[in-house]
Design a protein around this motif. Structure first.
Motif, mmCIF file in Angstrom:
data_model
loop_
_atom_site.group_PDB
_atom_site.id
_atom_site.type_symbol
_atom_site.label_atom_id
_atom_site.label_comp_id
_atom_site.label_asym_id
_atom_site.label_seq_id
_atom_site.Cartn_x
_atom_site.Cartn_y
_atom_site.Cartn_z
ATOM 1 N N ASP A 26 -16.965 21.280 -32.503
ATOM 2 C CA ASP A 26 -17.296 20.786 -33.848
ATOM 3 C C ASP A 26 -16.477 21.487 -34.926
ATOM 4 N N THR A 31 -16.265 18.965 -37.917
ATOM 5 C CA THR A 31 -17.668 18.596 -38.098
ATOM 6 C C THR A 31 -18.465 19.768 -38.656
ATOM 7 N N ARG A 52 -22.495 20.297 -44.922
ATOM 8 C CA ARG A 52 -21.838 19.494 -43.893
ATOM 9 C C ARG A 52 -22.850 18.619 -43.164
ATOM 10 N N MET A 53 -24.043 19.179 -42.905
ATOM 11 C CA MET A 53 -25.088 18.390 -42.243
ATOM 12 C C MET A 53 -25.541 17.239 -43.144
ATOM 13 N N GLU A 55 -23.699 15.696 -45.406
ATOM 14 C CA GLU A 55 -22.623 14.701 -45.374
ATOM 15 C C GLU A 55 -22.737 13.823 -44.134
ATOM 16 N N LYS A 56 -22.947 14.454 -42.983
ATOM 17 C CA LYS A 56 -23.068 13.700 -41.731
ATOM 18 C C LYS A 56 -24.274 12.776 -41.761
ATOM 19 N N PHE A 57 -25.382 13.248 -42.330
ATOM 20 C CA PHE A 57 -26.590 12.432 -42.428
ATOM 21 C C PHE A 57 -26.334 11.219 -43.320
ATOM 22 N N GLU A 58 -25.679 11.438 -44.461
ATOM 23 C CA GLU A 58 -25.376 10.335 -45.374
ATOM 24 C C GLU A 58 -24.444 9.320 -44.721
ATOM 25 N N MET A 59 -23.451 9.796 -43.954
ATOM 26 C CA MET A 59 -22.544 8.881 -43.248
ATOM 27 C C MET A 59 -23.312 8.056 -42.222
ATOM 28 N N ALA A 60 -24.207 8.694 -41.509
ATOM 29 C CA ALA A 60 -25.002 7.983 -40.503
ATOM 30 C C ALA A 60 -25.904 6.946 -41.159
ATOM 31 N N ASP A 63 -23.712 4.019 -42.286
ATOM 32 C CA ASP A 63 -23.266 3.248 -41.125
ATOM 33 C C ASP A 63 -24.382 2.359 -40.584
#
Length: 65
Positions: A26, A31, A52-53, A55-60, A63
């Motif tokens: 990661d 990541t 960072r977490m 950002e990943k949550f918002e991207m998910a 999507d």
């Protein structure tokens, strides 16, 4: 307020006991943020990991829509 830092065991716990090889992967693919290395120990700023977490949550979430 001063910055809090996570050591590798605390980071693993925050990430659901992810393996060290997964954490290293990661970091390599961006990541997770790169750690701060002091001697032979690695530390991650809690705010950078949380950001960072998030950002990943918002991207998910985007999507999934």
């Amino acid at each position: 307020m001063s910055e809090q830092y996570l050591n590798v065991e605390q980071l693993r716990a925050k990430l659901g006991n992810r393996s060290l090889s997964s954490i290293n992967r990661d970091i390599a693919n961006g990541t997770l943020p790169a750690p701060i290395i002091l001697g032979r120990k690695r530390y991650w700023p809690l705010s950078a990991v949380d950001a960072r977490m998030a950002e990943k949550f918002e991207m998910a979430q985007s999507d999934a829509e």
